[in-house]
Scaffold this active site. Structure first.
Site, short mmCIF file in Angstrom:
data_model
loop_
_atom_site.label_atom_id
_atom_site.label_comp_id
_atom_site.label_asym_id
_atom_site.label_seq_id
_atom_site.Cartn_x
_atom_site.Cartn_y
_atom_site.Cartn_z
CG ASP A 136 -22.49 49.83 -4.74
OD1 ASP A 136 -22.91 49.43 -3.65
OD2 ASP A 136 -21.35 49.63 -5.15
CB CYS A 194 -38.11 29.83 1.17
SG CYS A 194 -36.61 29.55 0.21
CB CYS A 217 -20.33 38.16 3.27
SG CYS A 217 -21.01 38.15 1.60
CB CYS A 244 -20.14 34.81 -3.24
SG CYS A 244 -21.19 33.47 -2.64
#
Ligand code: SF4
Ligand code: SF4
Length: 351
Positions: A136, A194, A217, A244
């Site tokens: 990360d 989609c 976000c 989230c």
């Protein structure tokens, strides 16, 4: 030898809990311009570490990170699929936490596994190997490397998706001074027509080029942002208090993905998915530090987390929260006081 070594490394990665392990080269990422445009548009918000010259140069050429690098091993560690979590019995108002943060901090869990894997590799080849690992935090486009290592495609929600496993996993990479056969890149786009993630996103921050406008976000606003949450965005946060999961939960590839791959090291703590917001708002520094020891929630610090809790209470419109919010008007942190004031006003509008 190389094929046997690669297979042995992949087997050991699985034994350590990684559900995917692929290999790519340290060549420059082909879609770097998308990321550079994203920076130019300021969509990284206050995350200025993403835009400094040194990390931009390294992102453009992974060999600058480790000149001896010949292969990059890309790995995925699963976390709890929220659809398998027990229904919460928490009394209202309760908050929601992104599922990767229900257990211990992966920044603590994954490095131990990466070090063990490097030690295994060195035992296999019989000598030390130059290496560098990240999870990360490195100056690399890890989803692009993962796609190139055959792990999945980058979905419209900007996340890496594997057709069998969905996207509830964390990525990690090991740069190695070792020739390993690269895997075939994953070239199919299974998003098709989609748009579920785009339609489900409460702040409409998913952009057409598969990037996210971090400034809107909820993950950014509740974790990385250190200051006030813009008032016009607060109602859209709902009861999310750390991260989230909406754009992942909406994705059909997660709905039908195998969900039994939870990593024991990231096992959810009791009550973590749906914290009792009134109790959370009463956490003093000592209680906060004790409760979130080794948890990713510590990243938001008490001031940021209680700011989020106050916003979620305001969005709950629940008058039972008023005593705790009124007490928070005396909190030592101005950030908490300001958001508690807003929350009280929101609740009083409904009374
Ligand atoms: S994490 Fe939430 S706010 Fe961010 S893009 Fe996904 S749905 Fe939207
Ligand atoms: S929800 Fe649909 S469009 Fe979004 S990432 Fe999943 S498959 Fe792609």
């Amino acid at each position: 030898m190389s094929a046997a070594l690669k297979q042995a490394i992949q087997n050991e990665a699985r034994r350590l809990g990684f559900i995917l392990a692929g290999v790519t080269t340290p060549d420059p990422p082909p879609h770097l311009s998308v990321f550079e445009d994203w920076l130019m548009q300021g969509r990284h918000a206050s995350m200025n570490y993403l835009a400094d010259d040194r990390s931009r140069a390294r992102r453009a050429d992974p060999r600058l990170i480790l000149p001896e690098c010949k292969s990059i091993l890309v790995l995925a560690l699963p976390y709890t699929d929220p659809k398998t979590a027990e229904a919460s019995n928490q009394p209202a108002p309760s908050g929601r936490v992104a599922s990767y943060a229900w257990g211990d901090d992966y920044h603590l869990v994954i490095p131990e596994k990466l070090k063990a894997l490097v030690a295994f590799i060195e035992r296999q080849v019989g000598h030390p190997v130059f290496n560098r690992w990240y999870t990360d935090t490195g100056p690399i486009l890890e989803r692009e490397l993962a796609q190139r290592a055959g792990l999945g495609w980058i979905g419209k929600n900007s996340l890496l998706i594997n057709p069998k496993l969905g996207s509830y996993f964390l990525l990690a990479e090991i740069f190695l001074d070792l020739e390993l056969e690269p895997d075939e890149p994953f070239t199919t786009d299974h998003c098709g027509t989609c748009r579920r993630c785009i339609e489900a996103c409460p702040t409409q921050c998913i952009l057409p080029n598969r990037t996210i406008d971090a400034r809107r976000c909820i993950s950014y606003l509740t974790i990385e942002l250190k200051e006030d949450i813009p008032p016009e965005l607060r109602p859209m946060l709902g009861n999310w208090v750390f991260g989230c999961d909406i754009c992942q939960a909406a994705c059909p590839w997660n709905r039908f993905a195998a969900s039994e791959h939870e990593s024991p090291a990231l096992k959810p703590r009791t009550g973590a998915p749906r914290p009792n917001l009134i109790r959370e708002l009463e956490l003093m520094p000592k209680g906060f530090n004790a409760k979130f020891k080794d948890s990713p929630i510590k990243r938001a610090k008490r001031r940021g987390y209680l700011r989020n809790v106050a916003v979620a209470l305001g969005n709950s419109k629940d008058a039972n929260a008023l005593p705790a919010l009124t007490k928070a008007l005396d909190d030592p942190e101005p950030l908490v006081r300001e958001h508690a004031t807003w929350a009280i006003q929101e609740i009083e509008k409904k009374i």
